[in-house]
Design an enzyme around this catalytic site. Structure first.
Site, PDB file in Angstrom:
ATOM      1  N   ASN A   1       0.853  -1.193   0.000  1.00 12.44           N
ATOM      2  CA  ASN A   1       0.000   0.000   0.000  1.00 12.44           C
ATOM      3  C   ASN A   1       0.884   1.236   0.000  1.00 12.44           C
ATOM      4  O   ASN A   1       2.103   1.144   0.041  1.00 12.44           O
ATOM      5  CB  ASN A   1      -0.954  -0.025   1.207  1.00 12.44           C
ATOM      6  CG  ASN A   1      -0.189  -0.153   2.494  1.00 12.44           C
ATOM      7  OD1 ASN A   1       0.576   0.728   2.859  1.00 12.44           O
ATOM      8  ND2 ASN A   1      -0.369  -1.275   3.191  1.00 12.44           N
TER       9      ASN A   1
ATOM     10  N   ASP B   1      -4.465  -6.407   5.196  1.00 10.63           N
ATOM     11  CA  ASP B   1      -5.500  -7.259   5.795  1.00 10.63           C
ATOM     12  C   ASP B   1      -5.419  -8.689   5.259  1.00 10.63           C
ATOM     13  O   ASP B   1      -5.841  -9.624   5.932  1.00 10.63           O
ATOM     14  CB  ASP B   1      -6.884  -6.671   5.509  1.00 10.63           C
ATOM     15  CG  ASP B   1      -7.107  -5.395   6.310  1.00 10.63           C
ATOM     16  OD1 ASP B   1      -6.553  -5.303   7.419  1.00 10.63           O
ATOM     17  OD2 ASP B   1      -7.806  -4.492   5.817  1.00 10.63           O
TER      18      ASP B   1
ATOM     19  N   LYS C   1       9.265 -17.209 -10.173  1.00 13.60           N
ATOM     20  CA  LYS C   1       8.508 -16.155 -10.866  1.00 13.60           C
ATOM     21  C   LYS C   1       7.358 -16.771 -11.659  1.00 13.60           C
ATOM     22  O   LYS C   1       7.574 -17.715 -12.430  1.00 13.60           O
ATOM     23  CB  LYS C   1       9.449 -15.391 -11.797  1.00 13.60           C
ATOM     24  CG  LYS C   1       8.783 -14.236 -12.475  1.00 13.60           C
ATOM     25  CD  LYS C   1       9.716 -13.512 -13.425  1.00 13.60           C
ATOM     26  CE  LYS C   1       8.904 -12.503 -14.205  1.00 13.60           C
ATOM     27  NZ  LYS C   1       9.435 -12.252 -15.517  1.00 13.60           N
TER      28      LYS C   1
ATOM     29  N   PHE D   1      -3.901   3.127  14.782  1.00 16.60           N
ATOM     30  CA  PHE D   1      -4.177   4.180  13.809  1.00 16.60           C
ATOM     31  C   PHE D   1      -5.356   3.710  12.977  1.00 16.60           C
ATOM     32  O   PHE D   1      -5.589   2.507  12.847  1.00 16.60           O
ATOM     33  CB  PHE D   1      -2.959   4.443  12.918  1.00 16.60           C
ATOM     34  CG  PHE D   1      -2.096   5.553  13.428  1.00 16.60           C
ATOM     35  CD1 PHE D   1      -1.321   5.373  14.556  1.00 16.60           C
ATOM     36  CD2 PHE D   1      -2.084   6.789  12.796  1.00 16.60           C
ATOM     37  CE1 PHE D   1      -0.533   6.401  15.052  1.00 16.60           C
ATOM     38  CE2 PHE D   1      -1.291   7.825  13.277  1.00 16.60           C
ATOM     39  CZ  PHE D   1      -0.514   7.639  14.400  1.00 16.60           C
TER      40      PHE D   1
ATOM     41  N   LYS E   1     -14.151   1.116  15.152  1.00 15.25           N
ATOM     42  CA  LYS E   1     -12.859   0.422  15.180  1.00 15.25           C
ATOM     43  C   LYS E   1     -12.254   0.356  16.580  1.00 15.25           C
ATOM     44  O   LYS E   1     -11.735  -0.687  16.980  1.00 15.25           O
ATOM     45  CB  LYS E   1     -11.893   1.107  14.215  1.00 15.25           C
ATOM     46  CG  LYS E   1     -11.110   0.135  13.384  1.00 15.25           C
ATOM     47  CD  LYS E   1     -10.344   0.805  12.274  1.00 15.25           C
ATOM     48  CE  LYS E   1     -10.926   0.476  10.925  1.00 15.25           C
ATOM     49  NZ  LYS E   1     -10.151   1.026   9.815  1.00 15.25           N
TER      50      LYS E   1
ATOM     51  N   LYS F   1     -11.413  -3.206  18.148  1.00 14.76           N
ATOM     52  CA  LYS F   1     -10.017  -3.602  18.371  1.00 14.76           C
ATOM     53  C   LYS F   1      -9.657  -3.665  19.856  1.00 14.76           C
ATOM     54  O   LYS F   1      -8.714  -4.338  20.221  1.00 14.76           O
ATOM     55  CB  LYS F   1      -9.072  -2.620  17.681  1.00 14.76           C
ATOM     56  CG  LYS F   1      -9.364  -2.426  16.201  1.00 14.76           C
ATOM     57  CD  LYS F   1      -8.335  -3.080  15.336  1.00 14.76           C
ATOM     58  CE  LYS F   1      -8.547  -2.747  13.880  1.00 14.76           C
ATOM     59  NZ  LYS F   1      -7.645  -3.469  12.999  1.00 14.76           N
TER      60      LYS F   1
HETATM   61  N1  CTP Z   1      -3.885  -3.447  11.987  1.00 14.10           N
HETATM   62  C1  CTP Z   1      -3.261  -4.568  12.505  1.00 14.10           C
HETATM   63  N2  CTP Z   1      -3.325  -5.760  11.848  1.00 14.10           N
HETATM   64  C2  CTP Z   1      -4.026  -5.861  10.702  1.00 14.10           C
HETATM   65  C3  CTP Z   1      -4.680  -4.728  10.161  1.00 14.10           C
HETATM   66  C4  CTP Z   1      -4.574  -3.522  10.832  1.00 14.10           C
HETATM   67  O1  CTP Z   1      -2.625  -4.480  13.554  1.00 14.10           O
HETATM   68  N3  CTP Z   1      -4.070  -7.016  10.086  1.00 14.10           N
HETATM   69  C5  CTP Z   1      -3.815  -2.192  12.743  1.00 14.10           C
HETATM   70  C6  CTP Z   1      -3.153  -1.050  12.027  1.00 14.10           C
HETATM   71  O2  CTP Z   1      -1.771  -0.998  12.279  1.00 14.10           O
HETATM   72  C7  CTP Z   1      -3.883   0.159  12.612  1.00 14.10           C
HETATM   73  C8  CTP Z   1      -5.260  -0.374  12.909  1.00 14.10           C
HETATM   74  O3  CTP Z   1      -5.130  -1.789  12.968  1.00 14.10           O
HETATM   75  O4  CTP Z   1      -3.300   0.572  13.821  1.00 14.10           O
HETATM   76  C9  CTP Z   1      -6.339  -0.033  11.948  1.00 14.10           C
HETATM   77  O5  CTP Z   1      -5.934  -0.300  10.635  1.00 14.10           O
HETATM   78  P1  CTP Z   1      -6.944  -0.041   9.427  1.00 14.10           P
HETATM   79  O6  CTP Z   1      -6.275  -0.460   8.167  1.00 14.10           O
HETATM   80  O7  CTP Z   1      -7.498   1.349   9.508  1.00 14.10           O
HETATM   81  O8  CTP Z   1      -8.124  -0.994   9.842  1.00 14.10           O
HETATM   82  P2  CTP Z   1      -8.458  -2.455   9.519  1.00 14.10           P
HETATM   83  O9  CTP Z   1      -8.599  -3.210  10.761  1.00 14.10           O
HETATM   84  O10 CTP Z   1      -7.457  -3.008   8.540  1.00 14.10           O
HETATM   85  O11 CTP Z   1      -9.891  -2.319   8.854  1.00 14.10           O
HETATM   86  P3  CTP Z   1     -10.302  -1.788   7.388  1.00 14.10           P
HETATM   87  O12 CTP Z   1      -9.109  -2.010   6.514  1.00 14.10           O
HETATM   88  O13 CTP Z   1     -11.457  -2.636   7.044  1.00 14.10           O
HETATM   89  O14 CTP Z   1     -10.662  -0.350   7.568  1.00 14.10           O
END
Ligand code: CTP
Length: 389
Positions: free
Chosen positions: A204, A270, A280, A315, A329, A333
């Site tokens: 990303n 995710d 490859k 975050f 969230k 979390k």
């Molecule tokens: N995070 C994590 N592990 C994951 C995904 C996210 O620890 N597999 C943490 C990120 O480092 C951040 C927080 O969760 O502190 C939120 O990340 P975000 O990408 O906003 O949320 P997601 O849980 O991934 O949900 P979505 O992508 O559906 O918004």
């Protein structure tokens, strides 16, 4: 952050003087008392009224104020905890280096016995002039070297005033404000990299800058810092380089039990590819290809469930309905704080040096931090977390 500290801010006559207005605002936001002292030439670039309004103090320029009984250069030098000269012209640097005290600023510098920061700014040929370099070497001060880029005079080279947050940061460091001494702070940063095959990956746009700003600030505030990052970073704290979400999870778990605070600023993927191809992948005759993705562990959620003494901060990157999603969230979390930022805006967040965030806490509290450089945002995040302890 700087309550009770007096900063003597010397401004000399260079075009970068206008940038110092922002530095004064940063010092004031951190509750410092700012006493501005200008060389007469500095006032050709920035007005006394602006500096007085921002610093909320009279601006001193001339050596003798007959209303004042004290010899001013000595009383200013006695009162301040640190002197910061920014921008510092070649002229002022050379005068101070050779003990010339022909205006209020250089007189104070001559009498000053506490830490001094010098942030030079000048034309690149002046900067490279061996005489100026020799004069700089004579000063036992902290020199924040200028940066390279286009200069106001039209040249391309080294001479631009360093970033304002760097001057602010150094000031805090030298004032020895170390409220996080004895705390172990673990910060994650950057986007994780999920391999498809040896040459391709899913990732990303996260630059990792917010995590580095947090780590820099935590270090300045005296913490024992570990930065777990997917980016190449070279800093004076412990760096653990990782690649994928699974690597990041192991690294965080390893640090977790000894940590006082874990800040998950990383953009963790995710999903990862179910089976990374060992070689490859070759193009086929088909017009489509399917990759099966499997869910990565949610590191933030897992550590939040395990926390004892630790403060866990997440975050939340959203491109729409920021606060609504952030509230969901933080509940989902189970972390103590969630820093919500809007990634749809180009002027903040991903890749930018700036951010504007809202801090949510587990008790339903919310605090918006207005747009500022990531370093300032990082200071305010720590102020919010540890100011309440
Ligand atoms: N995070 C994590 N592990 C994951 C995904 C996210 O620890 N597999 C943490 C990120 O480092 C951040 C927080 O969760 O502190 C939120 O990340 P975000 O990408 O906003 O949320 P997601 O849980 O991934 O949900 P979505 O992508 O559906 O918004």
């Amino acid at each position: 952050m700087l309550s009770g500290k007096t900063i003597l801010l010397g401004i000399t006559g260079g075009i970068a003087s206008y940038k110092i207005c922002e530095l004064i605002r940063m010092y004031k936001r951190a509750n410092a008392d700012v006493q501005v002292v200008c060389t007469p030439n500095a006032l050709n670039f920035v007005t006394k009224l602006t500096l007085q309004t921002l610093s909320k103090n009279n601006v001193a320029v001339e050596e003798f104020d007959i209303k004042n009984y004290n010899p001013e250069h000595i009383s200013f030098a006695d009162k301040a905890d640190i002197m910061v000269i920014a921008p510092a012209t070649a002229n002022t640097i050379s005068k101070i280096a050779t003990g010339v005290a022909d205006n209020l600023l250089t007189s104070i510098a001559c009498a000053f016995t506490k830490p001094v920061i010098i942030a030079p700014a000048m034309n690149c040929n002046m900067w490279e002039n061996p005489i100026i370099q020799e004069n700089l070497r004579k000063l036992s001060y902290t020199i924040l070297e200028p940066e390279s880029g286009y200069l106001a005079c039209g040249y391309l080279g080294k001479g631009r005033l360093c970033k304002i947050d760097k001057i602010f940061d150094k000031t805090v460091e030298l004032l020895n404000y170390k409220p996080l001494t004895g705390k172990k702070i673990v910060i994650t940063s950057g986007g994780t990299i999920e391999d498809i095959d040896p040459v391709r990956y899913i990732s990303n746009y996260s630059s990792g800058k917010m995590g580095v700003a947090l780590a820099d600030v935590a270090k300045n505030l005296g913490a024992d810092v570990t930065l777990i990052t997917t980016k190449d970073v070279s800093k004076k704290y412990n760096i653990v380089k990782v690649k994928s979400a699974l690597d990041m999870k192991s690294a965080v778990e390893k640090e977790f039990c000894n940590a006082d605070c874990v800040i998950m600023a990383a953009a963790v993927a995710d999903y990862r590819v179910k089976e990374t191809a060992p070689q490859k992948m070759k193009k086929t005759d088909d017009d489509e290809i399917n990759l099966t993705l499997v869910k990565n562990p949610d590191i933030l959620k897992e550590i939040s469930a395990k926390k004892e003494k630790q403060i866990v901060v997440g975050f939340c990157a959203e491109s729409e309905n920021l606060i609504e999603h952030a509230k969901e969230k933080i509940a989902k979390k189970g972390c103590d704080y969630l820093i919500a930022n809007d990634i749809s805006r180009k002027d903040i967040g991903f890749s930018s040096d700036y951010n504007e965030v809202t801090i949510l806490d587990k008790n339903g509290g919310m605090k918006k931090l207005e747009r500022a450089d990531k370093m300032t945002i990082a200071y305010k995040i720590f102020e919010e977390i540890y100011g309440k302890e």
